[in-house]
Design an enzyme around this catalytic site. Sequence first.
Site, PDB file in Angstrom:
ATOM      1  N   TYR A  55       0.811  -1.223   0.000  1.00 20.50           N
ATOM      2  CA  TYR A  55       0.000   0.000   0.000  1.00 20.50           C
ATOM      3  C   TYR A  55       0.843   1.272   0.000  1.00 20.50           C
ATOM      4  CZ  TYR A  55      -4.248  -2.642   1.264  1.00 20.50           C
ATOM      5  OH  TYR A  55      -5.310  -3.492   1.290  1.00 20.50           O
ATOM      6  N   GLN A 103     -10.044 -11.293   4.954  1.00 23.50           N
ATOM      7  CA  GLN A 103     -10.400  -9.946   4.507  1.00 23.50           C
ATOM      8  C   GLN A 103     -10.884 -10.033   3.064  1.00 23.50           C
ATOM      9  OE1 GLN A 103      -8.212  -5.649   3.923  1.00 23.50           O
ATOM     10  NE2 GLN A 103      -7.659  -6.870   5.706  1.00 23.50           N
ATOM     11  N   SER A 109     -13.268  -2.178   1.194  1.00 23.25           N
ATOM     12  CA  SER A 109     -14.019  -1.385   0.202  1.00 23.25           C
ATOM     13  C   SER A 109     -15.521  -1.443   0.472  1.00 23.25           C
ATOM     14  CB  SER A 109     -13.715  -1.863  -1.223  1.00 23.25           C
ATOM     15  OG  SER A 109     -12.373  -1.678  -1.549  1.00 23.25           O
ATOM     16  N   PRO A 110     -15.961  -1.273   1.733  1.00 22.79           N
ATOM     17  CA  PRO A 110     -17.391  -1.417   2.037  1.00 22.79           C
ATOM     18  C   PRO A 110     -18.265  -0.343   1.420  1.00 22.79           C
ATOM     19  CG  PRO A 110     -16.226  -0.523   3.931  1.00 22.79           C
ATOM     20  CD  PRO A 110     -15.179  -0.932   2.931  1.00 22.79           C
ATOM     21  N   LEU A 111     -17.647   0.751   0.958  1.00 22.24           N
ATOM     22  CA  LEU A 111     -18.390   1.790   0.239  1.00 22.24           C
ATOM     23  C   LEU A 111     -18.232   1.642  -1.271  1.00 22.24           C
ATOM     24  CD1 LEU A 111     -17.452   4.829   2.514  1.00 22.24           C
ATOM     25  CD2 LEU A 111     -19.597   3.554   2.515  1.00 22.24           C
ATOM     26  N   LYS A 166     -11.861   3.411   4.057  1.00 24.20           N
ATOM     27  CA  LYS A 166     -10.731   4.343   4.009  1.00 24.20           C
ATOM     28  C   LYS A 166     -11.247   5.754   3.796  1.00 24.20           C
ATOM     29  CE  LYS A 166      -8.900   5.717   0.436  1.00 24.20           C
ATOM     30  NZ  LYS A 166      -8.907   6.968  -0.404  1.00 24.20           N
ATOM     31  N   SER A 167     -10.696   6.688   4.529  1.00 24.33           N
ATOM     32  CA  SER A 167     -10.976   8.095   4.268  1.00 24.33           C
ATOM     33  C   SER A 167      -9.739   8.921   4.557  1.00 24.33           C
ATOM     34  CB  SER A 167     -12.147   8.603   5.118  1.00 24.33           C
ATOM     35  OG  SER A 167     -12.360   9.974   4.826  1.00 24.33           O
ATOM     36  N   GLU A 190     -17.668  10.578  10.214  1.00 25.92           N
ATOM     37  CA  GLU A 190     -18.917  10.091   9.631  1.00 25.92           C
ATOM     38  C   GLU A 190     -18.940   8.562   9.596  1.00 25.92           C
ATOM     39  OE1 GLU A 190     -21.490  10.308   5.445  1.00 25.92           O
ATOM     40  OE2 GLU A 190     -19.568  11.377   5.630  1.00 25.92           O
ATOM     41  N   ASN A 191     -17.841   7.970   9.144  1.00 33.39           N
ATOM     42  CA  ASN A 191     -17.783   6.510   9.068  1.00 33.39           C
ATOM     43  C   ASN A 191     -17.931   5.869  10.441  1.00 33.39           C
ATOM     44  OD1 ASN A 191     -17.381   6.688   6.306  1.00 33.39           O
ATOM     45  ND2 ASN A 191     -15.160   6.429   6.425  1.00 33.39           N
TER      46      ASN A 191
END
Length: 266
Positions: free
Chosen positions: A50, A158, A186-188, A234-235, A243-244
Site C-alpha cells: 500500500y 479480509q 471497500s465497504p463503500l 478508508k478516508s 462520519e464513518n
Amino acid sequence: MRRMEYRELAETGIMLPEVGLGTWRYRGGAAPLVRGIELGANLIDTAEIYGSEGVVGEALQGRREGVFLATKVSGEHLKPDQVRKAADQSLKRLGVSVIDLYQVHWPNPRVPIEQTMQALEELVDTGKVRYIGVSNFSRSQVEQAQAALKRNRIVSNQLEYHLLDRSIEADFDFYSRERILVIAYSPLAEGRLVSTRTRGYDVIEAVAQEAGKTPAQVVLNWCLVRPNVITIPKSDREARVEENCGASGWRLEPAHVARLEAAFPV
C-alpha cells in the site's frame, strides 16, 4: 455520536471495532487516523504494497498499546524466506516490534500453502506476529490454509463486501461456524455507493433520511447487520472518518435492510 461497538476476533478475546481504518490508496497523513483512534476505531489495516505503513507508524506514536495493527504480506512474497523478510520490513516501516494480525494478501498457487503457513507460524513463535489471517481467499483456500497450520488458526479473512458485491454471502455460515471474522474491505465500493450516479442510490438516500443517518453510514451499517463482519473503510479526511465511525452503535430496521437488498440483489 454513538459509541463504537466491538466484535470478538475469532474467540481470541480480542475485541475489534465494527468500523476500523483502511489505508489502501491512503493520502490523508496521520491526523485522520489519529482521529479515528480517538473515536474508538482502533483497528488500522495496511499492507506492504500500500505504501501507507510509514504514515500508520506515525499515527501509532504514543498510541501503540491502544491499537490493533493489521498488515499484509504480498501474494508475490509467500516463500518462507520472503515471508520472513517482508515481515521484518513491515515492522521497520511501522516502527513496532509486533504485528497483531499478519495476513496473506492474496493466494499464490505457485507457492505451496504449507510453506507459507509454516513461515507465519515461525513468526508467531518468535513474537513478531500475534495472529494469522488471510485476504481474498476462497472458502476452500481458507480450509487449505487452516489445514496447513499446526499450532495456530486462521482468525480472519479480509474480503470485498458491499451492496454491489454480495457474492461472499454464500460462505457466511462457514465463517460463522468456524469463528473466522470477515473483515469487509471497500465497504463503500470505492465511493460508488455514495454516488448519485449509482443505480439504487435513491433507495440508500431514502433509507438514510428515514433513519436519520448519512448514506455512507447506512451502507456501512448494512454490512454490520451480519454478526460476523466488521468494516475497514478508508478516508483521507477527519470529517469523513467521523462520519464513518458514526455507522456503529445502532442498527438498520429489518424493513430498511429488506429494501436495500431488493435494490441490490445478489
